[in-house]
Design an enzyme around this catalytic site. Structure first.
Site, PDB file in Angstrom:
ATOM      1  N   ASN A 196      41.353  20.420   9.003  1.00  0.00           N
ATOM      2  CA  ASN A 196      42.028  20.806  10.241  1.00  0.00           C
ATOM      3  C   ASN A 196      42.214  22.315  10.247  1.00  0.00           C
ATOM      4  O   ASN A 196      42.447  22.913   9.189  1.00  0.00           O
ATOM      5  CB  ASN A 196      43.396  20.105  10.320  1.00  0.00           C
ATOM      6  CG  ASN A 196      44.013  20.226  11.696  1.00  0.00           C
ATOM      7  OD1 ASN A 196      43.504  19.649  12.660  1.00  0.00           O
ATOM      8  ND2 ASN A 196      45.087  20.988  11.812  1.00  0.00           N
ATOM      9  N   VAL A 244      38.825  17.229  18.005  1.00  0.00           N
ATOM     10  CA  VAL A 244      39.681  18.368  18.388  1.00  0.00           C
ATOM     11  C   VAL A 244      39.905  18.354  19.892  1.00  0.00           C
ATOM     12  O   VAL A 244      39.280  17.581  20.623  1.00  0.00           O
ATOM     13  CB  VAL A 244      39.093  19.721  17.935  1.00  0.00           C
ATOM     14  CG1 VAL A 244      38.913  19.745  16.428  1.00  0.00           C
ATOM     15  CG2 VAL A 244      37.780  20.024  18.643  1.00  0.00           C
ATOM     16  N   LYS A 297      31.911   6.335  28.715  1.00  0.00           N
ATOM     17  CA  LYS A 297      33.362   6.389  28.456  1.00  0.00           C
ATOM     18  C   LYS A 297      34.112   6.833  29.724  1.00  0.00           C
ATOM     19  O   LYS A 297      35.200   6.332  30.022  1.00  0.00           O
ATOM     20  CB  LYS A 297      33.648   7.341  27.292  1.00  0.00           C
ATOM     21  CG  LYS A 297      35.140   7.637  27.050  1.00  0.00           C
ATOM     22  CD  LYS A 297      35.885   6.394  26.612  1.00  0.00           C
ATOM     23  CE  LYS A 297      37.364   6.475  26.391  1.00  0.00           C
ATOM     24  NZ  LYS A 297      38.129   7.642  26.490  1.00  0.00           N
ATOM     25  N   GLU A 340      39.581   1.681  34.145  1.00  0.00           N
ATOM     26  CA  GLU A 340      40.965   1.563  33.646  1.00  0.00           C
ATOM     27  C   GLU A 340      41.966   1.971  34.750  1.00  0.00           C
ATOM     28  O   GLU A 340      42.998   1.330  34.934  1.00  0.00           O
ATOM     29  CB  GLU A 340      41.078   2.474  32.420  1.00  0.00           C
ATOM     30  CG  GLU A 340      42.351   2.403  31.645  1.00  0.00           C
ATOM     31  CD  GLU A 340      42.305   3.405  30.474  1.00  0.00           C
ATOM     32  OE1 GLU A 340      41.335   3.367  29.679  1.00  0.00           O
ATOM     33  OE2 GLU A 340      43.227   4.229  30.364  1.00  0.00           O
TER      34      GLU A 340
HETATM   35  P1  ATR Z   1      48.162  17.632  19.271  1.00  0.00           P
HETATM   36  O1  ATR Z   1      47.777  16.199  19.400  1.00  0.00           O
HETATM   37  O2  ATR Z   1      48.651  18.029  17.916  1.00  0.00           O
HETATM   38  O3  ATR Z   1      48.929  18.197  20.421  1.00  0.00           O
HETATM   39  P2  ATR Z   1      45.939  19.260  20.222  1.00  0.00           P
HETATM   40  O4  ATR Z   1      46.581  20.528  20.533  1.00  0.00           O
HETATM   41  O5  ATR Z   1      45.365  18.436  21.329  1.00  0.00           O
HETATM   42  O6  ATR Z   1      46.792  18.357  19.258  1.00  0.00           O
HETATM   43  O7  ATR Z   1      44.824  19.527  19.152  1.00  0.00           O
HETATM   44  C1  ATR Z   1      44.113  18.480  18.564  1.00  0.00           C
HETATM   45  C2  ATR Z   1      43.294  19.038  17.450  1.00  0.00           C
HETATM   46  O8  ATR Z   1      42.465  20.089  17.957  1.00  0.00           O
HETATM   47  C3  ATR Z   1      44.121  19.630  16.329  1.00  0.00           C
HETATM   48  O9  ATR Z   1      43.493  19.287  15.135  1.00  0.00           O
HETATM   49  C4  ATR Z   1      44.032  21.123  16.588  1.00  0.00           C
HETATM   50  O10 ATR Z   1      44.146  21.931  15.448  1.00  0.00           O
HETATM   51  P3  ATR Z   1      45.551  22.595  15.034  1.00  0.00           P
HETATM   52  O11 ATR Z   1      46.307  21.538  14.317  1.00  0.00           O
HETATM   53  O12 ATR Z   1      45.180  23.726  14.155  1.00  0.00           O
HETATM   54  O13 ATR Z   1      46.217  23.037  16.315  1.00  0.00           O
HETATM   55  C5  ATR Z   1      42.622  21.234  17.109  1.00  0.00           C
HETATM   56  N1  ATR Z   1      42.431  22.453  17.864  1.00  0.00           N
HETATM   57  C6  ATR Z   1      43.083  22.850  18.958  1.00  0.00           C
HETATM   58  N2  ATR Z   1      42.624  24.043  19.378  1.00  0.00           N
HETATM   59  C7  ATR Z   1      41.651  24.406  18.519  1.00  0.00           C
HETATM   60  C8  ATR Z   1      40.781  25.541  18.406  1.00  0.00           C
HETATM   61  N3  ATR Z   1      40.788  26.517  19.318  1.00  0.00           N
HETATM   62  N4  ATR Z   1      39.907  25.571  17.371  1.00  0.00           N
HETATM   63  C9  ATR Z   1      39.866  24.564  16.484  1.00  0.00           C
HETATM   64  N5  ATR Z   1      40.650  23.477  16.525  1.00  0.00           N
HETATM   65  C10 ATR Z   1      41.534  23.400  17.528  1.00  0.00           C
END
Ligand code: ATR
Length: 492
Positions: free
Chosen positions: A48, A90, A198, A205
């Site tokens: 992560n 992500v 999807k 849905e």
């Molecule tokens: P949450 O469910 O925690 O709100 P999210 O913001 O939707 O999550 O992000 C989901 C995943 O995408 C997380 O693993 C996040 O990494 P971080 O824990 O470091 O925030 C990842 N993610 C979000 N933005 C990203 C980016 N610009 N580059 C890489 N990973 C990213």
């Protein structure tokens, strides 16, 4: 499960330091998918952007299976056996592109990157080209089932090259839900096909939930309490309406508000939110010329529910009946609602499957419609008894024009239609909004009509804009000299 574990264990890379598969993104969906893979005996590399989330997974669930956690992306990629399978879970959009760019310089030929997020299929088409141009594989996989499904067995809709499916497919099939022993995961077609399927799943849905909501409001309209409505849905769930969404409707309606003790449903604000997949389904349907009216009305109903100013102004200015349904025989009317719900559901699914076929043709995917129905029978949010019937009909007849016209469906529609009409009429008379019930009935009536009002539209278009018309008794296009002698000219 034991068999799957043994099978996966047998496939573990000979080098005990290498993982079978890697998962990037340790938010809830990503970590649950990684745990699911580990539960099935795979050695899973996890990474992560923010290392704390990886550490949290290891602290809370590290003992559930064989994980290789990495703080740095270089170590993560190096820890996976080649050809590598890497699932990205992500945030959709920019973060997906950023993660791809971070992984690309570290990959070897034959490696597969899979995006398991809710990407728009056109982005997936773009990303697949971008990644394959650099010599690697890109799989866009729709995953449905929510957080619990990701952990215990989701429905998975992968798209990409057949070679990439050979690499990731067996693992995905193993961790997917199974319906009577068959995996709820199958290759949908090249590049964006998986995310496209999807997207339609999510569109259906929307209509499924909206029409359940309309049925609920009608049940309330005849005077049922929330508990009584729950009992009705519970009974319906034993029959042909059996589905996950009807099942959890019972739970929501029975729930009490932990704060006030009131019925939970009555304290929830009546403004539905959405994340965009329903809108994409409708936008794409418009581009393809497919009339997904049930899904469209469901998307618009969510939008109108959230138009606070309109609803405030409407409540003040607009008059109408008070949403009480007057019926002589309450039980008979409840049965009418059940039949109407089934008919509207059939039409919404028909429309969704029509869009899958149309999209498959437009984008050169040749999606096997029966396969989509097959992998939705379990694991996903719209899992329903009806899907086995859809699978069977499309398997028996690949050229089936519309599911609602299928041999096992049309006679029941004919049988149920009087109920459907009574329900729509009652909703309109009582002032209960029932956009999906009524739009799907109109679609049904339009499909069966020997002649529809489009003839008048063509006449008007020719009069005001010389747009020409076709004739019922001749070939070609014609124009009438409306402002002259009203003679007819053949255009081609
Ligand atoms: P949450 O469910 O925690 O709100 P999210 O913001 O939707 O999550 O992000 C989901 C995943 O995408 C997380 O693993 C996040 O990494 P971080 O824990 O470091 O925030 C990842 N993610 C979000 N933005 C990203 C980016 N610009 N580059 C890489 N990973 C990213």
């Amino acid at each position: 499960m034991t068999e799957q574990v043994t099978d996966a264990a047998a496939k573990k890379p000979a080098d005990a330091s290498k993982a079978n598969i890697g998962v990037v993104g340790m938010a809830v969906m990503g970590s649950n998918l990684a745990r699911n893979l580990a539960h099935h005996g795979y050695r899973v590399a996890v990474f992560n952007r923010t290392y704390a989330k990886t550490q949290k997974l290891m602290a809370e669930h590290g003992d559930e299976g064989d994980f290789i956690p990495s703080e740095h992306v270089e170590d993560f990629v190096a820890s996976i056996a080649e050809p590598r399978s890497i699932i990205m879970m992500v945030k959709a959009g920019g973060p997906t592109d950023a993660t791809i760019d971070e992984l690309l310089p570290l990959l070897s030929p034959g490696d597969v990157i899979m995006d398991g997020g809710n990407a728009f299929f056109r982005d997936t088409i773009r990303r697949e080209k971008y990644v394959s141009d650099k010599g690697f594989h890109f799989v866009g996989a729709g995953i449905s089932g929510g957080e619990v499904g990701a952990l215990t067995g989701p429905s998975i809709m992968p798209g990409g090259t057949p070679e990439s499916y050979q690499t990731v497919g067996p693992m995905l099939e193993t961790i997917s839900a199974h319906y009577k022993g068959e995996p709820c995961c199958a290759w949908m077609g090249p590049n964006g096909a998986g995310h496209f399927v999807k997207m339609i799943h999510n569109g259906i849905e929307y209509s499924d939930m909206q029409v359940i909501g309309e049925a609920y409001e009608l049940l309330r309209g005849v005077g049922l309490t929330n508990d009584e409505c729950a009992a009705v849905f519970e009974k319906w769930n034993q029959g042909e309406l059996s589905s996950y969404l009807v099942e959890i409707t019972v739970d929501v309606l029975r729930q009490k508000d932990p704060r006030t003790g009131a019925d939970f449903i009555d304290i929830v604000a009546d403004r539905a939110k959405m994340k965009g997949t329903g809108t994409w389904t409708v936008q794409t349907a418009l581009e393809l010329g497919v009339a997904t009216t049930g899904i469209a009305e469901a998307v618009f109903a969510r939008a109108e529910s959230s138009l606070g100013d309109l609803r405030e102004a409407g409540q003040k200015a607009l008059q109408g009946p008070d949403r009480t349904v007057q019926v002589k025989d309450k039980d008979a009317f409840i049965e009418d609602i059940r039949k109407a719900l089934w008919c509207s559901k059939v039409v919404s699914y028909s429309q969704g499957f029509d869009e899958i076929r149309a999209g498959g043709q437009e984008f050169g995917w040749d999606i096997n419609v029966a396969e989509a129905a097959k992998i939705w029978r379990d694991g996903c949010i719209i899992r329903a008894k009806l899907l086995e019937q859809i699978r069977k009909e499309y398997t028996d007849d690949h050229k089936l024009v519309s599911f609602m016209c299928a041999p096992s469906i049309a006679p029941t529609m004919a049988d149920y239609q009087d109920s459907w009409r009574r329900v729509v009429a009652a909703a309109i008379t009582a002032g209960i909004p029932a956009p999906v019930f009524s739009a799907t009935l109109s679609y049904y009536d339009m499909a069966r009509a020997p002649r529809v009002n489009a003839a008048l539209t063509q006449g008007l278009r020719d009069l005001f804009g010389s747009h020409t018309y076709e004739r019922v008794d001749d070939h070609g296009h014609f124009h009438l000299e409306w402002s002259g002698d009203h003679s007819e000219t053949r255009i081609d």
